[in-house]
Scaffold this motif. Structure first.
Motif, PDB file in Angstrom:
ATOM      1  N   ASN A 222       7.962  33.369  56.739  1.00  0.00           N
ATOM      2  CA  ASN A 222       8.802  33.927  55.675  1.00  0.00           C
ATOM      3  C   ASN A 222      10.179  33.277  55.677  1.00  0.00           C
ATOM      4  OD1 ASN A 222       7.188  36.630  56.861  1.00  0.00           O
ATOM      5  ND2 ASN A 222       7.104  36.329  54.643  1.00  0.00           N
ATOM      6  N   ILE A 223      10.695  33.061  56.886  1.00  0.00           N
ATOM      7  CA  ILE A 223      12.042  32.509  57.056  1.00  0.00           C
ATOM      8  C   ILE A 223      11.979  31.400  58.099  1.00  0.00           C
ATOM      9  CG2 ILE A 223      14.407  33.012  57.808  1.00  0.00           C
ATOM     10  CD1 ILE A 223      13.893  35.919  56.858  1.00  0.00           C
ATOM     11  N   ILE A 224      12.651  30.291  57.792  1.00  0.00           N
ATOM     12  CA  ILE A 224      12.688  29.145  58.706  1.00  0.00           C
ATOM     13  C   ILE A 224      14.147  28.805  58.993  1.00  0.00           C
ATOM     14  CG2 ILE A 224      12.056  26.723  59.053  1.00  0.00           C
ATOM     15  CD1 ILE A 224       9.846  27.135  56.941  1.00  0.00           C
ATOM     16  N   MET A 225      14.428  28.539  60.262  1.00  0.00           N
ATOM     17  CA  MET A 225      15.744  28.037  60.624  1.00  0.00           C
ATOM     18  C   MET A 225      15.563  26.656  61.244  1.00  0.00           C
ATOM     19  SD  MET A 225      18.274  27.420  63.077  1.00  0.00           S
ATOM     20  CE  MET A 225      18.324  28.465  64.521  1.00  0.00           C
ATOM     21  N   VAL A 226      16.187  25.655  60.636  1.00  0.00           N
ATOM     22  CA  VAL A 226      16.167  24.290  61.163  1.00  0.00           C
ATOM     23  C   VAL A 226      17.532  24.010  61.770  1.00  0.00           C
ATOM     24  CG1 VAL A 226      15.777  21.853  60.645  1.00  0.00           C
ATOM     25  CG2 VAL A 226      14.550  23.615  59.351  1.00  0.00           C
ATOM     26  N   GLY A 227      17.575  23.796  63.080  1.00  0.00           N
ATOM     27  CA  GLY A 227      18.845  23.690  63.785  1.00  0.00           C
ATOM     28  C   GLY A 227      19.821  22.707  63.182  1.00  0.00           C
ATOM     29  N   GLU A 228      19.305  21.569  62.692  1.00  0.00           N
ATOM     30  CA  GLU A 228      20.199  20.571  62.112  1.00  0.00           C
ATOM     31  C   GLU A 228      19.405  19.591  61.268  1.00  0.00           C
ATOM     32  OE1 GLU A 228      23.121  16.915  63.577  1.00  0.00           O
ATOM     33  OE2 GLU A 228      22.512  18.474  65.016  1.00  0.00           O
ATOM     34  N   ILE A 229      19.943  19.229  60.123  1.00  0.00           N
ATOM     35  CA  ILE A 229      19.356  18.157  59.311  1.00  0.00           C
ATOM     36  C   ILE A 229      19.996  16.850  59.748  1.00  0.00           C
ATOM     37  CG2 ILE A 229      19.268  17.145  57.007  1.00  0.00           C
ATOM     38  CD1 ILE A 229      18.797  19.852  55.860  1.00  0.00           C
ATOM     39  N   ARG A 230      19.163  15.962  60.319  1.00  0.00           N
ATOM     40  CA  ARG A 230      19.681  14.711  60.853  1.00  0.00           C
ATOM     41  C   ARG A 230      19.215  13.483  60.079  1.00  0.00           C
ATOM     42  NH1 ARG A 230      18.571  15.816  67.347  1.00  0.00           N
ATOM     43  NH2 ARG A 230      20.086  17.525  67.591  1.00  0.00           N
ATOM     44  N   ASP A 231      18.199  13.647  59.240  1.00  0.00           N
ATOM     45  CA  ASP A 231      17.675  12.476  58.549  1.00  0.00           C
ATOM     46  C   ASP A 231      17.101  12.874  57.197  1.00  0.00           C
ATOM     47  OD1 ASP A 231      14.938  13.454  59.014  1.00  0.00           O
ATOM     48  OD2 ASP A 231      15.199  12.753  61.072  1.00  0.00           O
ATOM     49  N   GLU A 232      16.758  11.874  56.407  1.00  0.00           N
ATOM     50  CA  GLU A 232      16.249  12.095  55.059  1.00  0.00           C
ATOM     51  C   GLU A 232      14.946  12.880  55.062  1.00  0.00           C
ATOM     52  OE1 GLU A 232      14.457   9.448  51.322  1.00  0.00           O
ATOM     53  OE2 GLU A 232      15.659   8.486  52.891  1.00  0.00           O
ATOM     54  N   GLU A 233      14.068  12.571  56.013  1.00  0.00           N
ATOM     55  CA  GLU A 233      12.763  13.232  56.052  1.00  0.00           C
ATOM     56  C   GLU A 233      12.910  14.729  56.278  1.00  0.00           C
ATOM     57  OE1 GLU A 233       8.411  12.608  58.230  1.00  0.00           O
ATOM     58  OE2 GLU A 233      10.237  11.873  59.205  1.00  0.00           O
ATOM     59  N   THR A 234      13.723  15.113  57.249  1.00  0.00           N
ATOM     60  CA  THR A 234      13.940  16.542  57.516  1.00  0.00           C
ATOM     61  C   THR A 234      14.599  17.224  56.329  1.00  0.00           C
ATOM     62  OG1 THR A 234      14.239  16.006  59.862  1.00  0.00           O
ATOM     63  CG2 THR A 234      14.917  18.193  59.150  1.00  0.00           C
ATOM     64  N   ALA A 235      15.566  16.546  55.713  1.00  0.00           N
ATOM     65  CA  ALA A 235      16.266  17.113  54.561  1.00  0.00           C
ATOM     66  C   ALA A 235      15.298  17.403  53.419  1.00  0.00           C
ATOM     67  CB  ALA A 235      17.360  16.155  54.093  1.00  0.00           C
ATOM     68  N   GLU A 236      14.401  16.452  53.131  1.00  0.00           N
ATOM     69  CA  GLU A 236      13.482  16.644  52.017  1.00  0.00           C
ATOM     70  C   GLU A 236      12.447  17.722  52.308  1.00  0.00           C
ATOM     71  OE1 GLU A 236      10.373  14.179  49.165  1.00  0.00           O
ATOM     72  OE2 GLU A 236      11.786  13.090  50.436  1.00  0.00           O
ATOM     73  N   ILE A 237      11.914  17.737  53.546  1.00  0.00           N
ATOM     74  CA  ILE A 237      10.911  18.757  53.884  1.00  0.00           C
ATOM     75  C   ILE A 237      11.535  20.151  53.824  1.00  0.00           C
ATOM     76  CG2 ILE A 237       9.345  19.611  55.661  1.00  0.00           C
ATOM     77  CD1 ILE A 237       9.128  16.729  56.698  1.00  0.00           C
ATOM     78  N   ALA A 238      12.771  20.288  54.356  1.00  0.00           N
ATOM     79  CA  ALA A 238      13.445  21.590  54.340  1.00  0.00           C
ATOM     80  C   ALA A 238      13.697  22.050  52.916  1.00  0.00           C
ATOM     81  CB  ALA A 238      14.761  21.503  55.113  1.00  0.00           C
ATOM     82  N   THR A 239      14.094  21.126  52.048  1.00  0.00           N
ATOM     83  CA  THR A 239      14.364  21.476  50.653  1.00  0.00           C
ATOM     84  C   THR A 239      13.084  21.889  49.939  1.00  0.00           C
ATOM     85  OG1 THR A 239      16.189  19.881  50.631  1.00  0.00           O
ATOM     86  CG2 THR A 239      15.416  20.675  48.507  1.00  0.00           C
ATOM     87  N   ARG A 240      12.007  21.139  50.167  1.00  0.00           N
ATOM     88  CA  ARG A 240      10.722  21.490  49.544  1.00  0.00           C
ATOM     89  C   ARG A 240      10.198  22.820  50.078  1.00  0.00           C
ATOM     90  NH1 ARG A 240       8.399  17.661  46.386  1.00  0.00           N
ATOM     91  NH2 ARG A 240       9.260  15.537  46.516  1.00  0.00           N
ATOM     92  N   VAL A 261      26.657  19.189  49.364  1.00  0.00           N
ATOM     93  CA  VAL A 261      25.745  18.809  48.280  1.00  0.00           C
ATOM     94  C   VAL A 261      25.651  17.296  48.178  1.00  0.00           C
ATOM     95  CG1 VAL A 261      25.385  18.873  45.787  1.00  0.00           C
ATOM     96  CG2 VAL A 261      26.162  20.935  46.993  1.00  0.00           C
ATOM     97  N   THR A 262      26.797  16.623  48.139  1.00  0.00           N
ATOM     98  CA  THR A 262      26.778  15.162  48.006  1.00  0.00           C
ATOM     99  C   THR A 262      26.174  14.510  49.241  1.00  0.00           C
ATOM    100  OG1 THR A 262      29.067  15.078  48.805  1.00  0.00           O
ATOM    101  CG2 THR A 262      28.735  15.127  46.431  1.00  0.00           C
ATOM    102  N   ARG A 263      26.349  15.126  50.415  1.00  0.00           N
ATOM    103  CA  ARG A 263      25.757  14.573  51.638  1.00  0.00           C
ATOM    104  C   ARG A 263      24.236  14.579  51.542  1.00  0.00           C
ATOM    105  NH1 ARG A 263      26.463  14.624  57.308  1.00  0.00           N
ATOM    106  NH2 ARG A 263      24.803  13.295  58.113  1.00  0.00           N
ATOM    107  N   LEU A 264      23.643  15.670  51.083  1.00  0.00           N
ATOM    108  CA  LEU A 264      22.187  15.733  50.954  1.00  0.00           C
ATOM    109  C   LEU A 264      21.688  14.756  49.896  1.00  0.00           C
ATOM    110  CD1 LEU A 264      21.446  19.566  51.289  1.00  0.00           C
ATOM    111  CD2 LEU A 264      20.893  17.761  52.924  1.00  0.00           C
ATOM    112  N   LEU A 265      22.425  14.636  48.806  1.00  0.00           N
ATOM    113  CA  LEU A 265      22.038  13.672  47.772  1.00  0.00           C
ATOM    114  C   LEU A 265      22.108  12.249  48.321  1.00  0.00           C
ATOM    115  CD1 LEU A 265      23.877  15.190  44.669  1.00  0.00           C
ATOM    116  CD2 LEU A 265      21.425  15.292  45.161  1.00  0.00           C
ATOM    117  N   ASP A 266      23.134  11.955  49.095  1.00  0.00           N
ATOM    118  CA  ASP A 266      23.269  10.629  49.693  1.00  0.00           C
ATOM    119  C   ASP A 266      22.158  10.357  50.713  1.00  0.00           C
ATOM    120  OD1 ASP A 266      25.511  10.126  48.193  1.00  0.00           O
ATOM    121  OD2 ASP A 266      26.934  10.648  49.783  1.00  0.00           O
ATOM    122  N   MET A 267      21.646  11.424  51.336  1.00  0.00           N
ATOM    123  CA  MET A 267      20.561  11.259  52.308  1.00  0.00           C
ATOM    124  C   MET A 267      19.229  10.998  51.630  1.00  0.00           C
ATOM    125  SD  MET A 267      21.503  14.183  55.154  1.00  0.00           S
ATOM    126  CE  MET A 267      20.224  13.711  56.318  1.00  0.00           C
ATOM    127  N   GLY A 268      19.168  11.156  50.302  1.00  0.00           N
ATOM    128  CA  GLY A 268      17.946  10.842  49.589  1.00  0.00           C
ATOM    129  C   GLY A 268      17.216  12.022  48.982  1.00  0.00           C
TER     130      GLY A 268
END
Length: 401
Positions: A222-240, A261-268
Motif C-alpha cells: 500500500n505504501i512504499i518508502m525508498v530511502g533515496e533516489i540516486r539514479d534515473e532507474e530508481t526515479a522512474e520506477i518510484a514515479t510509476r 521537480v527540475t532535478r527529477l526531470l533532469d534525471m530523465g
C-alpha cells in the motif's frame, strides 16, 4: 552508558585501548554527537565530535596508539583489519542502559593513515511525533494532507544531515497500521520498526534500490518508502509505482522544494509521469537553538533587521536573542536543533508548469504566489520567537545579502 558490543571476536587489542575506545564512544553518545571523526594527522590521531551540526575537538592521541585504536574499531565493526588501502563500511551495535544504539562505520585511506567516521544512530531520536518535528501549524496541517492521499509521490528533500530520515521514520510510524502493507527500502536500515517490512540494500549482491523496488511492487504494497533516489532507474520506477495505486515516499538532495521537480526531470523522469504522480514536496534544514540557560537579548545588524522586515512584512519587530555561552551548551550559545520546512503542494496549475516548463524559478514563483512559506521565512519564525538567531537562519538557508 555501559557499553556491551555484540560484534566482538577474539582479539589481542590491549585493555587500555579497549577502554580508550569505549571512553570516546561513551562521550560522543552522552554529548548527543551525530558523528565521531577519527582523523590521522602528522602528530597522531585527532578525534572530533559533530554536535548540533558543528565539529568540536575532543581528544588527541599519540602516533603509537593510532593503529591500535583503528584495529579495535575495525574488529568491533566486523571489518578486515588487514585492508588499509581501500575504503570499508561496517556496523557496530552497542547495548547499555536498557537501549541499543547502532553505529555506522566508514573508513577512508588518507596520506597519514585511515580516517574513520562513526555515525551514531540512536533509534530513540529517529521516531518522533509529527508535531515535534518543527512544522508550523500551517505546514503540519498541509503535510498531514499529503499523508491522507491514497496514491502519489511525496518527496522529502535537503542536504545530508538535515533530518530527512527522522521525518520519514516519524511519518511511517504515524501512518502505520495492521490494515496497510508498508515496505521500506533503505541503505542502511537505521531503525527497526513494527508493522514495517524493511529491506536492506546490498549493492555487492545486486540488491540495489532499483532492483529491490521492482520486487517490492510484486509484494502487494500500500505504501512504499525508498530511502533515496540516486539514479534515473530508481526515479522512474518510484514515479510509476506512485501512478499504479501506491503512496510512495522518498528523498532527494536538493536545495529547495521547486528544484526537486527540475532535478527529477533532469534525471530523465518524463514530465507526463511526474506531473501525474507528484503530490507534494517537503524541503527542510536543521537550525541550532539558543541555549535556554544563557540566552540574552541582542540587537541584530541593520542588514539582518532589514531582511526580517522584507520577508515578514509590517509585523511588529520582535525581541531577538542569542546564547551567551555557558557550561550547558559547551560555551557555544546553542543547544539542540529544530527543523525548518518549505512545503510545496502540487495543484493543477503546477502540474501544467511541470509538463510544459523545466524552469525551477517559474515553479518557485508560482508556489510562493499560492502561499508557500520559504525555508528562510520559516526560519525567521523561529528567530522571532527567540528560539534561534537571525544569522543562524540566514546561514542555514544559504541566503546572501
Amino acid at each position: 552508558m555501559g557499553i556491551k558490543n555484540n560484534n566482538l571476536t577474539q582479539e589481542t587489542v590491549p585493555n587500555d585501548i579497549i577502554e580508550t575506545v569505549n571512553g570516546f564512544l561513551r562521550e560522543g553518545i552522552a554529548r548527543g554527537a551525530s558523528d565521531i571523526h577519527l582523523e590521522p594527522v602528522e602528530g597522531g590521531l585527532v578525534i572530533r565530535l559533530r554536535i548540533d551540526g558543528k565539529l568540536y575537538f575532543s581528544h588527541h592521541y599519540p602516533p603509537e596508539m593510532f593503529p591500535l585504536i583503528i584495529s579495535r574499531l575495525k574488529i568491533m565493526a566486523g571489518m578486515n583489519i588487514a585492508e588499509k588501502r581501500l575504503p570499508q563500511d561496517g556496523n557496530i551495535y552497542l547495548e547499555g542502559d536498557g537501549k541499543g544504539i547502532n553505529i555506522r562505520v566508514s573508513t577512508l585511506p588518507l596520506i597519514y593513515g585511515e580516517k574513520i567516521v562513526l555515525r551514531i544512530l540512536d533509534p530513540a531520536g529517529l521516531i518522533r511525533s509529527l508535531g515535534s518535528l518543527g512544522f508550523s501549524e500551517e505546514n503540519l496541517t498541509l503535510y498531514k494532507k499529503f499523508l491522507r492521499q491514497p496514491i502519489g509521490l511525496v518527496l522529502v528533500t535537503g542536504p545530508n544531515g538535515c533530518g530527512k530520515t527522522t521525518t520519514l521514520y516519524s511519518t511511517l510510524s504515524y501512518i502505520s497500521s495492521m490494515e496497510k502493507n508498508i515496505i521500506s527500502i533503505e541503505d542502511p536500515v537505521e531503525c527497526r520498526m513494527k508493522n514495517i517490512n524493511q529491506v536492506q540494500v546490498n549493492n555487492k549482491v545486486g540488491l540495489t534500490f532499483a532492483a529491490a523496488l521492482r520486487t517490492v511492487l510484486r509484494q502487494d504494497p500500500n505504501i512504499i518508502m525508498v530511502g533515496e533516489i540516486r539514479d534515473e532507474e530508481t526515479a522512474e520506477i518510484a514515479t510509476r509505482a506512485a501512478l499504479t495505486g501506491r503512496l510512495v515516499f522518498t528523498t532527494l538532495h536538493t536545495n529547495d522544494a521547486p528544484r526537486s521537480v527540475t532535478r527529477l526531470l533532469d534525471m530523465g523522469v518524463e514530465p507526463y509521469l511526474l506531473n501525474s504522480a507528484l503530490v507534494g514536496v517537503v524541503s527542510q534544514r536543521l537550525i541550532r537553538l539558543n541555549c535556554r540557560y544563557c540566552r540574552e537579548e541582542v540587537i541584530p545588524s541593520s542588514a539582518e533587521l532589514s531582511l526580517y522586515q522584507k520577508m515578514c512584512g509590517n509585523e511588529e519587530m520582535p525581541v531577538f536573542y542569542r546564547g551567551r555561552g555557558c557550561e550547558h551548551c559547551n560555551h557555544t550559545g546553542f543547544k539542540g536543533r529544530v527543523a525548518i520546512h518549505e512545503l510545496m503542494p502540487v495543484d493543477d496549475r503546477l502540474r501544467d508548469l511541470i509538463r510544459t516548463s523545466r524552469s525551477g524559478s517559474k515553479i518557485r514563483k508560482y508556489a510562493i504566489s499560492q502561499g508557500m512559506k520559504t525555508l528562510l521565512q520559516d526560519g525567521l519564525r523561529h528567530a522571532a520567537k527567540g528560539e534561534t538567531t537571525l544569522d543562524e537562519v540566514i546561514r542555514e538557508t544559504y541566503y546572501t545579502f
